[in-house]
Enzyme design. Structure first.
Site, short mmCIF file in Angstrom:
data_model
loop_
_atom_site.label_atom_id
_atom_site.label_comp_id
_atom_site.label_asym_id
_atom_site.label_seq_id
_atom_site.Cartn_x
_atom_site.Cartn_y
_atom_site.Cartn_z
N GLU A 45 38.19 42.62 31.34
CA GLU A 45 39.23 42.69 32.37
C GLU A 45 40.38 41.78 31.96
O GLU A 45 40.16 40.62 31.58
CB GLU A 45 38.64 42.25 33.71
N ASP A 56 43.71 34.77 43.81
CA ASP A 56 43.22 33.90 42.75
C ASP A 56 43.22 32.44 43.18
O ASP A 56 44.13 31.97 43.86
CB ASP A 56 44.06 34.07 41.48
#
Length: 265
Positions: A45, A56
């Site tokens: 990824e 995040d």
């Protein structure tokens, strides 16, 4: 056959590392992809650096900041994926925020991704209810859509995400942002996995909080794959040589996957 489907057909349990391109050093992306292939990664990824990565935690936020300073861009990512694809079959999945896709135009984004060897895309801030256009265009060109479910997702939501995801579902193991955690699993996690298993007709992987071999084994006990991101990114902090980055990543992913460290020549 689609490369993702090929992996799903031939692999038992998958390990999927996440990298931020051009982190921590300019020029590291392609050598790092090659090192992760050598370590046995089943898919890889790649995050598209974004100035406001809401899903995040601080580790990946910092890596995105450094990556942008090092010149990371969608074009550079695709150039590196295209070069990687000349030799390696490992599926590449992009993780990017919806504004990054809209700014290029959905169809342009999908066409460019597919033509350079990308296999799938994860868009963490795109609700499944609003994803029909991306799904329709992706289906037309053969780009796999991977959607997320979380512990708060209802059974009905899990069924819908499973239906809309092309090849597999991404399970967010805990609520909150990305980041490595000392503990992984537990009763709440197991109950979540049981609900996903009961309501998904697609394979599913688990991410968020995986940083140790024991975590990987626990994820594999319930799911078809484990995604490791922040823990790998953290291993690369403050390294200033490309070859050392590759060696550290190779050894870490080898250990997570195989339970031992193989020497990277």
């Amino acid at each position: 056959m689609n490369r993702i489907q090929n992996v799903l057909n031939t692999k038992n349990k998958m390990l999927i590392p996440y990298i931020t391109p051009e982190f921590p050093i300019k020029g590291v992306t392609l050598p790092l992809l090659e090192g992760l292939f050598d370590a046995g990664s089943d898919m890889i990824e790649i995050g598209i650096p974004f100035s406001d990565p809401i899903a995040d935690g601080p580790t990946i936020q910092h890596s995105s900041y450094v990556a942008l300073k090092n010149g990371a861009s969608f074009k550079k990512i695709l150039d590196d994926v295209s070069k990687f694809r000349e030799k390696y079959p490992t599926p590449i999945i992009l993780m990017g925020y919806y504004n990054s896709i809209l700014s290029r135009g959905i169809e342009n984004f999908v066409v460019e991704a597919i033509s350079n060897g990308v296999d799938g895309v994860i868009v963490p801030d795109l609700p499944i209810d609003e994803a029909d256009k991306l799904i329709e265009i992706s289906q037309r060109y053969g780009l796999s859509n991977i959607f997320l479910v979380a512990p708060t997702s209802s059974d009905e939501r899990i069924k819908l995400v499973s239906e809309k995801s092309t090849h597999f579902v991404y399970c967010v193991s805990v609520m909150g942002v990305t980041g490595e955690r000392e503990e992984f699993g537990g009763e709440d996690f197991e109950n979540f996995m049981l609900r996903v298993r009961a309501n998904s007709n697609k394979p599913f992987v688990v991410g968020f909080g995986i940083s140790k071999r024991d975590h990987v084994l626990e994820a594999w006990r319930w799911a078809d794959g484990a995604v490791v991101g922040s823990a790998l990114i953290k291993k690369l902090f403050n390294i200033d040589e490309i070859s050392k980055c590759v060696k550290v990543a190779f050894e870490f992913i080898s250990e997570l996957k195989n339970g031992l460290v193989e020497e990277k020549k």
